[in-house]
Scaffold this motif. Structure first.
Motif, PDB file in Angstrom:
ATOM      1  N   GLU A  57       2.400   6.408  -2.834  1.00 30.79           N
ATOM      2  CA  GLU A  57       3.637   6.759  -2.362  1.00 30.79           C
ATOM      3  C   GLU A  57       3.757   8.342  -2.331  1.00 30.79           C
ATOM      4  N   ALA A  58       4.038   8.961  -1.258  1.00 27.89           N
ATOM      5  CA  ALA A  58       4.129  10.621  -1.426  1.00 27.89           C
ATOM      6  C   ALA A  58       4.693  11.362  -2.512  1.00 27.89           C
ATOM      7  N   ASN A  59       5.994  10.836  -2.686  1.00 25.99           N
ATOM      8  CA  ASN A  59       6.591  11.388  -3.861  1.00 25.99           C
ATOM      9  C   ASN A  59       5.981  11.257  -5.079  1.00 25.99           C
ATOM     10  N   ILE A  60       5.556  10.218  -5.537  1.00 26.74           N
ATOM     11  CA  ILE A  60       4.805   9.915  -6.920  1.00 26.74           C
ATOM     12  C   ILE A  60       3.420  10.708  -6.842  1.00 26.74           C
ATOM     13  N   TRP A  61       2.812  10.448  -5.716  1.00 28.03           N
ATOM     14  CA  TRP A  61       1.372  10.913  -5.513  1.00 28.03           C
ATOM     15  C   TRP A  61       1.655  12.893  -5.814  1.00 28.03           C
ATOM     16  N   GLY A  62       2.629  13.298  -5.242  1.00 31.08           N
ATOM     17  CA  GLY A  62       2.610  14.769  -5.386  1.00 31.08           C
ATOM     18  C   GLY A  62       2.739  15.404  -6.721  1.00 31.08           C
ATOM     19  N   ASP A  63       2.970  14.540  -7.707  1.00 32.75           N
ATOM     20  CA  ASP A  63       3.367  14.924  -8.910  1.00 32.75           C
ATOM     21  C   ASP A  63       3.291  13.881 -10.030  1.00 32.75           C
ATOM     22  N   PRO A  76       0.933  -1.182   0.020  1.00 35.26           N
ATOM     23  CA  PRO A  76      -0.020   0.093   0.049  1.00 35.26           C
ATOM     24  C   PRO A  76       0.815   1.335   0.169  1.00 35.26           C
ATOM     25  N   GLY A  77       0.175   2.359  -0.268  1.00 32.58           N
ATOM     26  CA  GLY A  77       1.040   3.684  -0.300  1.00 32.58           C
ATOM     27  C   GLY A  77       0.837   4.235   1.170  1.00 32.58           C
ATOM     28  N   ASN A  78       1.519   5.482   1.202  1.00 31.79           N
ATOM     29  CA  ASN A  78       1.718   5.980   2.429  1.00 31.79           C
ATOM     30  C   ASN A  78       0.898   7.188   2.486  1.00 31.79           C
ATOM     31  N   ILE A  79       0.564   7.772   1.453  1.00 33.06           N
ATOM     32  CA  ILE A  79      -0.214   8.974   1.435  1.00 33.06           C
ATOM     33  C   ILE A  79      -1.858   8.577   1.104  1.00 33.06           C
ATOM     34  N   THR A  80      -1.890   7.796   0.227  1.00 34.41           N
ATOM     35  CA  THR A  80      -3.288   7.019   0.129  1.00 34.41           C
ATOM     36  C   THR A  80      -2.856   5.583  -0.002  1.00 34.41           C
ATOM     37  N   ILE A 111      -9.223   7.996  -8.156  1.00 36.65           N
ATOM     38  CA  ILE A 111      -9.175   7.740  -6.906  1.00 36.65           C
ATOM     39  C   ILE A 111      -7.757   7.003  -6.517  1.00 36.65           C
ATOM     40  N   ALA A 112      -6.964   6.488  -7.741  1.00 32.44           N
ATOM     41  CA  ALA A 112      -5.520   5.807  -7.407  1.00 32.44           C
ATOM     42  C   ALA A 112      -4.746   6.651  -8.046  1.00 32.44           C
ATOM     43  N   LEU A 113      -4.864   7.878  -8.042  1.00 34.81           N
ATOM     44  CA  LEU A 113      -3.908   9.064  -8.461  1.00 34.81           C
ATOM     45  C   LEU A 113      -2.460   8.785  -7.697  1.00 34.81           C
ATOM     46  N   GLY A 114      -1.517   8.499  -8.557  1.00 32.16           N
ATOM     47  CA  GLY A 114      -0.328   8.346  -7.931  1.00 32.16           C
ATOM     48  C   GLY A 114       0.202   6.788  -7.976  1.00 32.16           C
ATOM     49  N   LEU A 115      -0.686   5.790  -8.293  1.00 33.53           N
ATOM     50  CA  LEU A 115      -0.510   4.297  -8.385  1.00 33.53           C
ATOM     51  C   LEU A 115       0.495   4.284  -9.186  1.00 33.53           C
ATOM     52  N   THR A 116       1.817   3.463  -9.079  1.00 34.20           N
ATOM     53  CA  THR A 116       2.755   3.123  -9.862  1.00 34.20           C
ATOM     54  C   THR A 116       2.551   1.429 -10.175  1.00 34.20           C
ATOM     55  N   LEU A 117       2.127   1.523 -11.634  1.00 33.01           N
ATOM     56  CA  LEU A 117       2.014   0.011 -12.179  1.00 33.01           C
ATOM     57  C   LEU A 117       2.923  -0.343 -13.111  1.00 33.01           C
TER      58      LEU A 117
END
Length: 315
Positions: free
Chosen positions: A167-173, A159-163, A269-275
């Motif tokens: 993860e926060a660094n990816i989610w931020g942009d 799981p991520g740490n901001i959602t 809703i999965a903004l920032g998800l790395t796949l």
């Protein structure tokens, strides 16, 4: 002895401070410069923090301020994590230096250094990927001139740490991250899959402060609020996300790599998800078609990584 020409793209940030100290203490690393980005604090604060740390440690690497906000359209307003990194970004440790309202020169600095040292520059990015993406937008050819890019970011099988997704660094942009993963330069992501297992307990942190002299003691002192954040969650110590990524530059044998094409979701809703499309997967690629195969450290040796941090930071 191999020398690594490194540019550190960062948003200091408490764990960024430990990573920066590792870089300047490692005998094989030549720190060419620091580029700053918004993330753990506004960019004026992260720029000030980078200068404060380098000055405290007697290092003359130049600091170039970068992006104040994301490339991704429609992102919510940034809620800086003062509950983790303090109001001043460095655990509210006293800083006798004002925030730096500098012009945005980070992307151009990256471009200039990459062109000046073709095939030699190693970029370590431990914040939002905005500066790297903007450099690629300005000068796409630099992707073929970089030795490699190591980034702290992503959550591939955890799981991520901001959602729950990100993860926060990816989610931020997330758009910037997708651009970085999609460029032809070699990328290694050091994600939460591994960094959530590189946990430095309070006793080890305090011991490093005692053995590492004033420089490491500064890291220990400014990390106390960070430790208290983790204590509230039931842990007695701190995760060293960014320093784990720094260790990859010098000790890649401590990491287990998985490769595949990577996409980052920049909406929903999965903004920032790395796949990642695993290299052994059979079938059509869809939106992953034509993307370069990048790598991620989904596993590794957490205790050996912590031992390496301790060795370098107390030498």
């Amino acid at each position: 002895m191999t020398s690594h020409k490194v540019i550190f793209d960062t948003d200091p940030g408490v764990d960024d401070a430990l990573a920066l100290y590792y870089l300047i203490r490692h005998p094989q690393i030549e720190l060419l410069g620091v580029t700053t980005v918004f993330g753990n604090a506004p960019v004026a604060v992260t720029t000030r923090n980078a200068r404060f740390l380098l000055e405290a440690w007697g290092h003359d690497a130049p600091v170039h301020a970068g992006a104040a906000g994301p490339l991704t359209p429609g992102m919510p307003g940034e809620d800086f994590p003062t509950h983790i990194h303090g109001e001043n970004g460095l655990g509210d440790h006293p800083i006798d230096m004002a925030p730096s309202e500098d012009p945005d020169t980070a992307a151009q600095f990256l471009i200039d250094q990459i062109r000046a040292h073709p095939g030699q520059i190693r970029i370590l990015a431990v914040g939002r990927m905005t500066n790297l993406a903007r450099a690629l937008q300005i000068a796409p050819e630099i992707a073929g001139l970089v030795r490699d890019v190591t980034l702290m970011g992503g959550a591939f099988r955890v799981p991520g740490n901001i959602t729950p997704a990100a993860e926060a660094n990816i989610w931020g942009d997330p758009l910037a991250a997708d651009i970085v993963f999609g460029a032809s330069w070699p990328v290694v992501a050091v994600p939460l899959d591994l960094t959530t297992r590189t946990f430095m307990d309070r006793a080890a942190l305090d011991d490093l402060g005692r053995r590492g002299g004033p420089g490491m003691q500064l890291v220990t002192d400014l990390s106390q609020g960070y430790v208290r954040f983790y204590q509230a969650a039931g842990y007695d110590g701190m995760l060293v996300h960014d320093a784990t990524a720094a260790v990859f530059l010098t000790d890649p044998d401590l990491f287990t790599l998985t490769s595949g094409e990577v996409r980052v979701l920049s909406e929903g809703i999965a903004l920032g998800l790395t796949l990642m499309n695993p290299e052994d997967r059979k079938g059509p690629l869809g939106a992953w078609e034509g993307r370069p195969r990048q790598r991620a450290t989904l596993d590794g040796q957490p205790q050996a990584i912590l031992d390496r941090i301790a060795q370098v930071c107390t030498a």
